[in-house]
Every structure is written in structure tokens, then in C-alpha cells.
Design a protein around this motif. Structure first.
Motif, PDB file in Angstrom:
ATOM      1  N   LYS A  66      46.813 -65.865   3.521  1.00 12.56           N
ATOM      2  CA  LYS A  66      46.152 -66.216   4.774  1.00 12.56           C
ATOM      3  C   LYS A  66      47.210 -66.603   5.792  1.00 12.56           C
ATOM      4  O   LYS A  66      47.910 -67.609   5.642  1.00 12.56           O
ATOM      5  N   PHE A  68      48.405 -67.732   9.620  1.00  8.57           N
ATOM      6  CA  PHE A  68      47.891 -68.560  10.704  1.00  8.57           C
ATOM      7  C   PHE A  68      48.780 -68.413  11.931  1.00  8.57           C
ATOM      8  O   PHE A  68      49.994 -68.217  11.804  1.00  8.57           O
ATOM      9  N   SER A  72      48.767 -73.097  15.411  1.00  6.48           N
ATOM     10  CA  SER A  72      47.581 -73.657  14.769  1.00  6.48           C
ATOM     11  C   SER A  72      47.962 -74.769  13.798  1.00  6.48           C
ATOM     12  O   SER A  72      49.077 -74.814  13.287  1.00  6.48           O
ATOM     13  N   TYR A  74      46.973 -75.943  10.294  1.00  2.10           N
ATOM     14  CA  TYR A  74      46.295 -75.348   9.152  1.00  2.10           C
ATOM     15  C   TYR A  74      46.484 -76.236   7.929  1.00  2.10           C
ATOM     16  O   TYR A  74      47.344 -77.111   7.887  1.00  2.10           O
ATOM     17  N   TYR A  88      39.320 -73.786   3.208  1.00  2.00           N
ATOM     18  CA  TYR A  88      40.525 -74.023   3.995  1.00  2.00           C
ATOM     19  C   TYR A  88      40.127 -74.489   5.387  1.00  2.00           C
ATOM     20  O   TYR A  88      38.964 -74.350   5.805  1.00  2.00           O
ATOM     21  N   THR A  89      41.079 -75.060   6.114  1.00  6.08           N
ATOM     22  CA  THR A  89      40.827 -75.516   7.480  1.00  6.08           C
ATOM     23  C   THR A  89      41.791 -74.829   8.430  1.00  6.08           C
ATOM     24  O   THR A  89      42.887 -74.405   8.041  1.00  6.08           O
ATOM     25  N   SER A  90      41.371 -74.717   9.668  1.00  5.83           N
ATOM     26  CA  SER A  90      42.231 -74.212  10.737  1.00  5.83           C
ATOM     27  C   SER A  90      41.902 -74.988  12.001  1.00  5.83           C
ATOM     28  O   SER A  90      40.779 -74.903  12.514  1.00  5.83           O
ATOM     29  N   ASN A  91      42.874 -75.772  12.465  1.00  7.84           N
ATOM     30  CA  ASN A  91      42.660 -76.648  13.615  1.00  7.84           C
ATOM     31  C   ASN A  91      41.472 -77.578  13.361  1.00  7.84           C
ATOM     32  O   ASN A  91      41.504 -78.375  12.433  1.00  7.84           O
ATOM     33  N   ASN A 116      42.395 -81.346   7.699  1.00  6.15           N
ATOM     34  CA  ASN A 116      43.356 -80.981   6.663  1.00  6.15           C
ATOM     35  C   ASN A 116      42.872 -81.477   5.305  1.00  6.15           C
ATOM     36  O   ASN A 116      41.839 -82.133   5.197  1.00  6.15           O
TER      37      ASN A 116
END
Length: 325
Positions: A66, A68, A72, A74, A88-91, A116
Motif C-alpha cells: 500500500k 501513500f 499523508s 499513514y 489501516y488509516t490514512s490521514n 494511527n
């Protein structure tokens, strides 16, 4: 993305000697399909990978990658116990990734927050994650949310001034969660029910820079293993410590010192095997080649053994989990 291949470890079945009065042969030991899933961040490519290994560190297989954007925020992907889902996280957003279809599902967003440390409970129905609010002096809290789109999170820690929240990790029965809270680089380990009730601190703060991090339950829902810098200060070397909430005690598993034991000065992300006998963790010698690798050692203590031989300093090993496939 291909679905995870299931590789069985061959069991060994002994022969039973024949007697005058024959008795049925004992049933063979169950074949286990447990694998290690290691999270790796390639910092030069801004990409996370999930690799599957045998519990000996052999036969690495890439499960997921993945990438990013460079701007970002992440967080490391976390795989479910059955190996079918990854959170998962993004921002400021939370996602669930399906390994079979390689499709991501949006779960939750909170604008102007930074998410996070996502984690799934044993049956994959709940997600724990950390939300940090930059506009409020980077105040952090631990939340739990149902793993379905449109769900609303519950604030588990509910602190108004914590500088650092770490974790969380669910117990094997899914009823408890462990995490860390720190106010001045002095993180301590806590356990609570998953609704935030009955919070209990199970390690003592030891002053600025002497903190406990990366907690994970061993077996049951009272013993927790974590990384600690309490013995040596902020710059390490770091130890692995087990605290038993039921006994109210802290038991040192090993002291990882530079030049001693196996020569590392940083260890993190401990994970206890499903049979409760081994500890898997990530370690690096920051004063030598600076490469991260996966290690294994007995819970009872002993010399750790390297399971991987990575030499690329751009590959940051940042998590390990034993998954039953």
C-alpha cells in the motif's frame, strides 16, 4: 491481490507398537497452519508491505502493498486473526481492506484529526485506533469502533491532556484492551474493558524519557508484554517486560543491551505465540548497520534468534502478528 495461500505444516505421526490385545492408534496431533505476518515500511518508497512467513522465518510471501502520498499521515496496516481483512488509516480516515478482492472499504472519518495504530479484535468486528487532534496541542485518545461503514467510535481513554496514547491491543477473548498513556515522555501501560471501564495502570511511570510502549497481551487477559526504556533512559537500550495485572507484578523477560546477548539496542512490537511459549519481536542495532529484523525467543527467557536477515536500512519492520490461517 491474490488471496492468502494456506500452507500446512506437516505433522509427524508416530507409530504405535502392536500388542497382543490391539488398541486403537492415538489420533494424530492437529496440523497447525499458523503463520507470521510482518508489517514492513519502505521509507524510501513511502509504501507499506505485509509479508507472510513460516514461524521459523522461512518462505516469505508478499501479501499486500500500500503506497501513500508523501504528504499523508499513514499508519501500519493490521491484519485480522483469520488473515482475511486488513485495517489501516490514512490521514483522518479509517479503512478496511479485503485480501480476497483487494478492495478497500471506507469505515470512518473525522476531519482535522490524525489517525494511527489501528488494531482489530479477535473476530474482526471491532477496530481500535488512536486519534490525535493537532488543534488541541496534539491531544490523543484511544477509540473503538464497529468495523462497519457509518459506525460511531467510542472514546476509551477520554483524556483531555495526554500527549501520547499508544496501543491498543485486544485480549484473546476480546473483552479487554491494553494501551499506554503518557504526559511527559513517561508512558505507562494500562488495561481496561473495551468500553473504557475498569481502567487499571499495570506499569509505573519512571520519569521523563523512561517509558513503556507497544503493549500486547500474552495469554488470557491480565498479562501484558511491552517495550520499556525504564532501565536505561530515552536512548535505550530497551528491554522487554511482562506485567501481570492479576499478580500486580512486573517480570523482566530479558535485558537487551548493546554488545550483550545478541547486540541490539532497540526492540519493539512484541507478540506472544498462540501456544504461549515464544515471543516474536522486532529489533535493530542502531549503532551498527541499522537494519531491522524479526527475532524469536522463549517466553521464559533465553537468547533471541534472528528469523530474518534483512540488511536494507530503508525497510523498517514495524509489527509482527501470528495468524491462524
Amino acid at each position: 491481490m491474490k488471496q492468502i495461500l494456506i500452507l500446512a505444516l506437516a505433522g509427524v505421526v508416530g507409530l504405535v507398537a502392536c500388542k497382543k490385545n490391539k488398541t486403537p492408534s492415538p489420533a494424530p496431533s492437529p496440523v497447525t497452519n499458523n503463520k507470521l505476518v510482518v508489517t514492513v515500511w519502505n521509507r524510501s518508497a513511502n509504501t507499506y508491505y505485509l509479508y507472510r512467513y513460516d514461524t521459523t522465518g522461512a518462505n516469505p510471501v508478499l501479501l499486500m502493498s500500500k503506497a501513500f502520498p508523501n504528504n499523508s499521515n499513514y499508519a501500519a496496516p493490521y491484519i485480522s486473526d483469520d488473515g482475511k481483512k486488513v485495517v489501516y488509516t490514512s490521514n483522518d480516515s479509517l479503512f478496511m481492506y479485503d485480501m480476497a478482492s483487494a478492495a478497500s472499504t471506507f469505515i470512518y472519518k473525522h476531519a482535522n484529526n490524525s489517525f494511527n495504530a489501528p488494531a482489530l479484535n479477535p473476530d474482526g468486528s471491532k477496530i481500535a485506533f488512536i486519534a490525535t487532534e493537532p488543534s488541541l496541542s496534539y491531544r490523543s485518545n484511544l477509540y473503538i469502533i464497529n468495523a462497519t461503514p457509518g459506525a460511531s467510535p467510542v472514546n476509551i481513554t477520554n483524556t483531555s491532556y495526554a500527549y501520547w496514547i499508544g496501543g491498543g491491543h485486544f485480549s484473546s477473548d476480546g473483552q479487554k484492551i491494553t494501551y499506554t498513556i503518557g504526559y511527559n515522555a513517561d508512558n505507562a501501560v494500562y488495561i481496561s474493558n473495551i468500553d473504557g471501564s475498569n481502567s487499571m495502570r499495570i506499569s509505573e511511570p519512571h520519569g521523563f524519557g523512561n517509558s513503556d510502549n507497544y503493549p500486547a497481551f500474552t495469554t488470557g487477559n491480565s498479562r501484558v508484554i511491552y517495550m520499556s526504556s525504564r532501565y536505561s533512559g530515552y536512548n535505550g537500550p530497551f528491554d522487554l517486560v511482562i506485567s501481570d495485572a492479576a499478580a500486580g507484578s512486573e517480570t523482566s523477560c530479558t535485558r537487551l543491551t548493546t554488545g550483550a546477548n545478541f547486540g541490539v539496542d532497540y526492540c519493539a512490537f512484541p507478540w506472544v505465540s498462540k501456544n504461549g511459549l515464544s515471543i516474536y519481536f522486532i529489533a535493530v542495532n542502531t549503532t551498527a548497520n541499522g537494519a531491522y529484523n524479526l527475532y524469536k525467543m522463549p517466553v521464559a527467557g533465553g537468547t533471541p534468534v534472528a528469523l530474518t536477515t534483512n540488511t536494507d536500512v530503508n525497510l523498517i519492520f514495524c509489527g509482527v502478528k501470528e495468524v491462524k490461517l
